[in-house]
Design a protein around this motif. Sequence first.
Motif, mmCIF file in Angstrom:
data_model
loop_
_atom_site.group_PDB
_atom_site.id
_atom_site.type_symbol
_atom_site.label_atom_id
_atom_site.label_comp_id
_atom_site.label_asym_id
_atom_site.label_seq_id
_atom_site.Cartn_x
_atom_site.Cartn_y
_atom_site.Cartn_z
ATOM 1 N N LEU A 246 0.675 -1.267 0.650
ATOM 2 C CA LEU A 246 -0.535 -0.242 -0.135
ATOM 3 C C LEU A 246 0.729 1.332 -0.057
ATOM 4 C CD1 LEU A 246 -2.881 -0.832 3.190
ATOM 5 C CD2 LEU A 246 -2.706 -0.745 -0.201
ATOM 6 N N SER A 247 1.694 0.882 0.242
ATOM 7 C CA SER A 247 3.085 2.660 0.307
ATOM 8 C C SER A 247 3.068 3.539 -1.059
ATOM 9 C CB SER A 247 4.988 2.424 -0.159
ATOM 10 O OG SER A 247 4.705 0.968 1.312
ATOM 11 N N PRO A 248 2.592 2.419 -2.260
ATOM 12 C CA PRO A 248 2.535 3.951 -2.983
ATOM 13 C C PRO A 248 0.757 4.402 -3.342
ATOM 14 C CG PRO A 248 3.213 1.912 -3.558
ATOM 15 C CD PRO A 248 2.561 1.273 -3.174
ATOM 16 N N TYR A 249 -0.194 4.058 -2.102
ATOM 17 C CA TYR A 249 -1.346 4.750 -2.167
ATOM 18 C C TYR A 249 -1.828 5.164 -1.054
ATOM 19 C CZ TYR A 249 -1.381 0.778 -6.632
ATOM 20 O OH TYR A 249 -0.953 0.435 -7.468
ATOM 21 N N ARG A 250 -1.111 5.529 -0.313
ATOM 22 C CA ARG A 250 -1.112 6.036 0.933
ATOM 23 C C ARG A 250 -2.576 7.299 0.962
ATOM 24 N NH1 ARG A 250 0.291 2.324 4.531
ATOM 25 N NH2 ARG A 250 2.683 2.092 4.289
ATOM 26 N N LYS A 251 -2.223 8.268 -0.310
ATOM 27 C CA LYS A 251 -3.004 9.214 -0.787
ATOM 28 C C LYS A 251 -4.382 8.506 -0.069
ATOM 29 C CE LYS A 251 -4.296 12.716 -3.436
ATOM 30 N NZ LYS A 251 -3.824 14.264 -4.457
ATOM 31 N N GLU A 252 -4.322 7.389 -1.326
ATOM 32 C CA GLU A 252 -6.134 7.260 -1.707
ATOM 33 C C GLU A 252 -6.513 6.143 -0.300
ATOM 34 O OE1 GLU A 252 -4.189 6.558 -5.130
ATOM 35 O OE2 GLU A 252 -3.014 6.451 -3.405
ATOM 36 N N VAL A 253 -5.196 5.734 0.323
ATOM 37 C CA VAL A 253 -5.803 4.657 2.063
ATOM 38 C C VAL A 253 -6.279 6.377 2.883
ATOM 39 C CG1 VAL A 253 -4.871 4.125 3.443
ATOM 40 C CG2 VAL A 253 -4.031 3.770 1.561
ATOM 41 N N GLU A 254 -5.268 7.552 2.813
ATOM 42 C CA GLU A 254 -6.002 8.637 3.776
ATOM 43 C C GLU A 254 -7.657 8.632 3.188
ATOM 44 O OE1 GLU A 254 -3.230 11.237 3.433
ATOM 45 O OE2 GLU A 254 -1.355 9.902 4.316
ATOM 46 N N LEU A 255 -8.062 9.016 1.725
ATOM 47 C CA LEU A 255 -8.859 9.851 1.281
ATOM 48 C C LEU A 255 -9.733 8.374 2.378
ATOM 49 C CD1 LEU A 255 -7.929 10.597 -1.897
ATOM 50 C CD2 LEU A 255 -9.000 11.961 0.158
ATOM 51 N N ASP A 257 -9.716 6.158 4.302
ATOM 52 C CA ASP A 257 -9.901 5.913 5.959
ATOM 53 C C ASP A 257 -10.793 7.288 6.190
ATOM 54 O OD1 ASP A 257 -9.483 5.244 8.682
ATOM 55 O OD2 ASP A 257 -7.133 6.292 8.438
ATOM 56 N N GLY A 258 -11.222 7.830 5.588
ATOM 57 C CA GLY A 258 -11.708 9.632 6.529
ATOM 58 C C GLY A 258 -13.172 8.975 6.054
ATOM 59 N N ILE A 259 -13.463 7.999 5.656
ATOM 60 C CA ILE A 259 -14.935 7.905 5.435
ATOM 61 C C ILE A 259 -14.995 7.243 6.810
ATOM 62 C CG2 ILE A 259 -16.550 6.893 4.057
ATOM 63 C CD1 ILE A 259 -15.264 6.493 1.460
ATOM 64 N N PRO A 260 -16.831 7.729 7.087
ATOM 65 C CA PRO A 260 -17.077 6.935 8.739
ATOM 66 C C PRO A 260 -16.827 6.036 8.742
ATOM 67 C CG PRO A 260 -18.011 9.397 8.045
ATOM 68 C CD PRO A 260 -17.360 8.885 6.742
ATOM 69 N N GLY A 261 -17.252 4.990 9.641
ATOM 70 C CA GLY A 261 -16.719 3.686 8.916
ATOM 71 C C GLY A 261 -16.060 2.640 8.502
ATOM 72 N N VAL A 262 -14.765 3.258 8.285
ATOM 73 C CA VAL A 262 -13.882 2.888 7.031
ATOM 74 C C VAL A 262 -12.738 2.672 7.865
ATOM 75 C CG1 VAL A 262 -12.764 2.518 4.696
ATOM 76 C CG2 VAL A 262 -15.372 3.185 4.416
ATOM 77 N N ASN A 263 -12.205 1.858 8.409
ATOM 78 C CA ASN A 263 -10.612 2.169 8.986
ATOM 79 C C ASN A 263 -9.934 1.236 7.918
ATOM 80 O OD1 ASN A 263 -10.684 -0.809 8.177
ATOM 81 N ND2 ASN A 263 -11.205 -0.872 10.335
ATOM 82 N N LYS A 264 -8.085 1.202 7.632
ATOM 83 C CA LYS A 264 -7.284 1.073 7.048
ATOM 84 C C LYS A 264 -7.596 -0.084 6.459
ATOM 85 C CE LYS A 264 -4.279 4.469 9.289
ATOM 86 N NZ LYS A 264 -2.551 4.979 9.833
#
Length: 306
Positions: A246-255, A257-264
């Motif tokens: 997931l290292s190349p997709y850190r930005k997508e993971v953060e986006l 992760d910001g959705i309620p009910g969605v963790n990493k």
Amino acid sequence: MEAMIERCAGLDVHQEIVVACVLFGPLDKKPKTSIETFSTTTTGLLALSDWLATLQVSDVVMESTGVYWKPIWNILEGSFHLVLANARHVKNVPGRKTDVKDAEWLAKLLRCGLIESNFVPPEDIRDLRDLTRYRKKLIHHRTSEQNRIHKILQDANIKLTSVLSDIFGVSGRRILEAILNGEKIETDGLRKMVDWRTKASITDIAHAINGRIRRHHRDMLRYHWEHMGYLEQTIEELEKQIDQLLSPYRKEVELLDGIPGVNKAAAATFIAEMGVNMSVFKSAKHLASWAGVSPGNYESAGKKNK
């Protein structure tokens, strides 16, 4: 049917062999046909790739049959434009005759642009998908082992689940390890095992663990406990590999992760199943359908059925 691709190939994939049919020639004339059979070993698939390159094939189609298409896709990926066809869609295309070979039929459909490709993510996303799906299976196995431990404790009349909300928390694990080791748990020792945040009193916990545990119970608990520990260690190793991919997709993971009910963990699953390039989906409806969250629509004679 109007031809759209000058040089294309259809692959009929089996476990041990793959039958390849190449159609080539001017679009306004009947194409020439060349059919060969190759082994599905790496040597055979490399020979298939060389043969297709010799005939200057640009597009290759194969059916998504089991897992047999995957090694062929891995070998041909990057050298040709690959199309993964839905077997149900291909069979529903009118005009197929029983005496037409599968590879030739696929090639004819591709030449006329009648096959819509299934979504196949890039290699790193496919690797991530394998890891997240395996993680899910191991988590289910761990839950099964925990349920078996619950069953053994009830059989031994140890009511630990009645006083602890999670017997696999800090306090519960300490007590279970002491029971597994056959230790005689005194009040002072129990105070050291129980975390200060535990709501149940020491007296209630002492009464709950005062059961009738036998050697058989301890043996069964140890089998389940050790297997659960192995699963937890494997899950931890999988988490590290998933984090690396997931290292190349850190930005997508953060986006995500910001959705309620969605963790990493859920964000990793989203990326593994759908990728990060949403342009491969025609619309949000297609994306929802691919994710399996599109509700079914069963309507007959104006009446909708659930």
